[in-house]
Structures are given as structure tokens and as C-alpha cells.
Design a protein around this motif. Sequence first.
Motif, mmCIF file in Angstrom:
data_model
loop_
_atom_site.group_PDB
_atom_site.id
_atom_site.type_symbol
_atom_site.label_atom_id
_atom_site.label_comp_id
_atom_site.label_asym_id
_atom_site.label_seq_id
_atom_site.Cartn_x
_atom_site.Cartn_y
_atom_site.Cartn_z
ATOM 1 N N LYS A 190 33.555 4.109 14.922
ATOM 2 C CA LYS A 190 32.415 4.229 14.008
ATOM 3 C C LYS A 190 32.126 5.678 13.620
ATOM 4 N N ILE A 191 32.286 6.610 14.559
ATOM 5 C CA ILE A 191 32.056 8.020 14.226
ATOM 6 C C ILE A 191 33.176 8.526 13.315
ATOM 7 N N GLY A 192 34.419 8.152 13.622
ATOM 8 C CA GLY A 192 35.546 8.554 12.784
ATOM 9 C C GLY A 192 35.387 8.058 11.358
ATOM 10 N N ARG A 193 34.981 6.790 11.208
ATOM 11 C CA ARG A 193 34.841 6.212 9.867
ATOM 12 C C ARG A 193 33.536 6.631 9.197
ATOM 13 N N GLY A 194 32.437 6.535 9.948
ATOM 14 C CA GLY A 194 31.117 6.679 9.343
ATOM 15 C C GLY A 194 30.576 8.085 9.271
ATOM 16 N N PHE A 195 31.205 9.026 9.934
ATOM 17 C CA PHE A 195 30.747 10.412 9.897
ATOM 18 C C PHE A 195 31.846 11.322 9.354
ATOM 19 N N ILE A 196 32.880 11.553 10.166
ATOM 20 C CA ILE A 196 33.950 12.476 9.772
ATOM 21 C C ILE A 196 34.664 11.955 8.527
ATOM 22 N N GLY A 197 34.944 10.650 8.526
ATOM 23 C CA GLY A 197 35.638 10.054 7.382
ATOM 24 C C GLY A 197 34.858 10.193 6.092
ATOM 25 N N GLN A 198 33.546 9.911 6.148
ATOM 26 C CA GLN A 198 32.728 10.012 4.941
ATOM 27 C C GLN A 198 32.679 11.452 4.418
ATOM 28 N N VAL A 199 32.478 12.412 5.326
ATOM 29 C CA VAL A 199 32.389 13.823 4.920
ATOM 30 C C VAL A 199 33.682 14.275 4.239
ATOM 31 N N LEU A 200 34.822 13.960 4.858
ATOM 32 C CA LEU A 200 36.100 14.416 4.302
ATOM 33 C C LEU A 200 36.459 13.675 3.017
ATOM 34 N N PHE A 201 36.165 12.372 2.961
ATOM 35 C CA PHE A 201 36.438 11.610 1.747
ATOM 36 C C PHE A 201 35.614 12.157 0.573
ATOM 37 N N ASP A 202 34.328 12.424 0.830
ATOM 38 C CA ASP A 202 33.456 12.957 -0.221
ATOM 39 C C ASP A 202 33.887 14.355 -0.666
ATOM 40 N N SER A 203 34.669 15.031 0.184
ATOM 41 C CA SER A 203 35.145 16.380 -0.150
ATOM 42 C C SER A 203 36.557 16.358 -0.736
ATOM 43 N N GLY A 204 37.063 15.156 -1.060
ATOM 44 C CA GLY A 204 38.323 15.057 -1.781
ATOM 45 C C GLY A 204 39.573 14.896 -0.938
ATOM 46 N N TYR A 205 39.428 14.431 0.299
ATOM 47 C CA TYR A 205 40.595 14.242 1.163
ATOM 48 C C TYR A 205 41.038 12.785 1.175
ATOM 49 N N ASP A 206 42.348 12.556 1.194
ATOM 50 C CA ASP A 206 42.891 11.237 1.520
ATOM 51 C C ASP A 206 42.759 11.054 3.028
ATOM 52 N N LEU A 207 42.350 9.852 3.444
ATOM 53 C CA LEU A 207 42.117 9.600 4.862
ATOM 54 C C LEU A 207 43.238 8.777 5.471
ATOM 55 N N VAL A 208 43.810 9.301 6.552
ATOM 56 C CA VAL A 208 44.817 8.583 7.331
ATOM 57 C C VAL A 208 44.283 8.473 8.751
ATOM 58 N N PHE A 209 44.022 7.245 9.196
ATOM 59 C CA PHE A 209 43.509 7.036 10.549
ATOM 60 C C PHE A 209 44.664 6.783 11.515
ATOM 61 N N VAL A 210 44.506 7.297 12.732
ATOM 62 C CA VAL A 210 45.481 7.064 13.794
ATOM 63 C C VAL A 210 44.709 6.550 15.006
ATOM 64 N N ASP A 211 45.074 5.369 15.484
ATOM 65 C CA ASP A 211 44.320 4.757 16.581
ATOM 66 C C ASP A 211 45.240 3.883 17.422
ATOM 67 N N THR A 212 44.935 3.805 18.709
ATOM 68 C CA THR A 212 45.755 2.993 19.621
ATOM 69 C C THR A 212 45.394 1.514 19.558
ATOM 70 N N ALA A 213 44.224 1.189 18.977
ATOM 71 C CA ALA A 213 43.784 -0.210 18.907
ATOM 72 C C ALA A 213 44.489 -0.906 17.739
ATOM 73 N N LYS A 214 45.385 -1.819 18.062
ATOM 74 C CA LYS A 214 46.172 -2.507 17.024
ATOM 75 C C LYS A 214 45.284 -3.266 16.043
ATOM 76 N N SER A 215 44.223 -3.918 16.558
ATOM 77 C CA SER A 215 43.345 -4.700 15.684
ATOM 78 C C SER A 215 42.663 -3.804 14.660
ATOM 79 N N LEU A 216 42.280 -2.604 15.067
ATOM 80 C CA LEU A 216 41.622 -1.665 14.168
ATOM 81 C C LEU A 216 42.600 -1.160 13.105
ATOM 82 N N VAL A 217 43.798 -0.815 13.537
ATOM 83 C CA VAL A 217 44.834 -0.374 12.604
ATOM 84 C C VAL A 217 45.145 -1.480 11.600
ATOM 85 N N ASP A 218 45.277 -2.713 12.097
ATOM 86 C CA ASP A 218 45.579 -3.851 11.217
ATOM 87 C C ASP A 218 44.460 -4.083 10.196
ATOM 88 N N ASN A 219 43.198 -3.983 10.647
ATOM 89 C CA ASN A 219 42.067 -4.184 9.738
ATOM 90 C C ASN A 219 42.027 -3.136 8.631
#
Length: 375
Positions: free
Chosen positions: A13-42
Motif C-alpha cells: 500500500k505504501i509503494g502504490r499509494g505513496f511512492i508510486g503516486q508521487v513518482l507517477f505524477d512526476s512523469g515516471y513509468d512505474l515498474v513494481f518488484v515484489d515477492t508476492a506472486k498474487s500481487l505481481v499477477d494482479n
Amino acid sequence: MNNKKAILIGAGKIGRGFIGQVLFDSGYDLVFVDTAKSLVDNINQYREYKVIVLGAQEQEYKIDNVRAYSPIDEKAVDEFVEADIVTTAVGPGIISKTADYIARGITKRAATKSEKPLTIIACENIEFGSTKLFESIKPLLNDQQMEYCKKYVAFPDAEVSRMVIPVEDTNPLTVKVEQYMEWLVDATHLTGDLTKIQGLTLTRNAVAYIKRKIYTLTGHAMLGYLGYENGYKYIYQAVYDDSIFETVYKALIESGKGWSMEYGESEEKFNEYITIMLRRFADVRLKDPCVRICKEPIRKLSQDERFIEPALTALKHGIMPSGIITGIKSVLKFDYAEDEQAVELRKMIKENGLSYILKKICGLSEDDLLYKLIA
């Protein structure tokens, strides 16, 4: 597609809802890396999500064109090679587990002779997280790769703050967050340009502001422990208890006096920060359970954490930390059966006594004034 790329290790939630929002709004493409397969799949299924910001009114932001990988996927390393910024938001207890993936990425950048500056920031609820992360990466790099790091890779320390709120939505990636957010980054240890990231503040006195968070977390933690002790379920309920509020406010004033004298910063600024923090915690919409804030009491009683360090600093400057000591006593009483460290702490007190805790966990000696005051 934007021309800047961010790798976010930790798609929670912090990665998506805080850091992700800030960087996306500043013009970055977002690539998430996570060990949780369900999260990656979603993430790869939906490719977008909403951030609902809770201010005077709710506002929705759409984050799209996102993708995700497991850290063991070689494509995740390929993405790393092209990144401008890498962040972690995985939790302080497992930050070192990101070292292998990051080291593989740095190794490949060095091998391809990439001259693009890279900034790696640990956005964790710990002091000097980026420095600690780099220490766990160093053993995985050879001399040549370390030289490459010195030239092209920066690990600036940071302080981050934003609370997430439970939400139900048809898209499981949707996040609800408070309006307030703070992302402070050390400007003295950079290779790339972060000035265009809206929502990120650069500071040349990072140590003071990283410490400021720990010194105010004293109050946040006390609301949790004193709230639990008095039978409250949520933090906001503890804020509205006059007795608890007065005790917590007293502790925060003690922390602030010590902080300002130790780091040469304005006590008035700290008091403004206290006001902001208490206003956040009093929001009845933030149904933040006391037991969540109370988690890991053994860690929170260690010397460089939110109770002992502010108390020692206060004493160093002639300030009696009686409010903070009330907080320390409330931690020692925490007996929530579903918290592993709480159970362990109760067992240690029963078998070894308070003196053992003060010495082994808090790092105090019998000659320390704080030891005597708590005992």
C-alpha cells in the motif's frame, strides 16, 4: 510512456499509494518488484489502480501503465538497468532481503557500462535506511562494481510519512491514503537530479529531519500503548482521552526540546510538526488500530528507537523526560497475546526481571540516570 523509469521494490500500500503516486505524477513509468506472486499477477492483470486521497473531500488519482515482476525474474533485472530511480517499501525488518536483486541490477549496469545516474532510496520506517541497505549490498559486489557505484549510484537517506486506510474496491490494487505526506531526501548524497519530483523535498540537514520523525513517533507509539492499556481500539480514541493526550503532549514537548538542542533546529518548527501529527492522529476516518501501532515492542525499546533515544537526548540537555518515561512504562505493560514480541517481552520480564530488559534491550547501565528513573 514516459522517458523516466522508476523501480519500486515492494508493491504494497505504501509503494502504490505513496511512492508510486508521487513518482507517477512526476512523469515516471512505474515498474513494481515484489515477492508476492498474487500481487505481481494482479498488477499485470489490471495494469492500473486508483489512489483515493482523504482530505476535506475525497479525491481520486488514476495510476496506469504499471507492470510488475518477481525479483528472481531476469526481466526485473533488465528493467533495473534502465531505471533512473529505485525505491524500497518492504518494511524495516526485511529491507536486507532486497540486496540480492539490487546487487544483480548494479552488476548488470556496470557490465553494460551504463553511465545513467541511479538513485536508490529506502523508503522505510527506520533511520538511515538507504545507508543500511547499501551496507547489505556491499558484500555482493566486487571492487570494480563498487567503483561503479561510487561514480553512478547514490544511496541518499530519506524520511517518509503517510498513512494508509483500509478500503474495499472491485480493483484489489486500489489504495486509500491520508492527504498528508512527507518525503525528505538527503541532498548531499546524490548523483541524479531529483528536483523535478513533486512531493519530494531535498534537505541538506537530513540527519536532523530523519531524527525528527523518530522523536515524534514517541507520541504516536504512546497513543497506541496507552490507548491499548485503557481499552481503546483505535488511535483517534486515545487522542480524545484528555489524560492520554496530556501525557503524550508532554512527552512530545520533551522530545522536541531535546531534538532542537541536539541538532540546532528551531523548537518552534518541532512544535508545528507536533500539531500536524496530532491533527492527523485525531482524524476519526483513520481507523488505525492501537495494536498495530504497538507491534514489536522489543524493537521499539531499543536504544536508537522512539523511546530511549529521545529520553537520553532530553537528559543530556537537562530536560526531565517524565512524559517519555510514562510511555516506556506503558510499553513494558503491553500484553497483547497475538503479538509475538509482546509475548516474548512478558516472558523475559517474568523470568529475568526489569533490570535485564533495561540492560539487554534498552542498552542502559545501572549507572545511567534513565535506568534509575525507569526502575
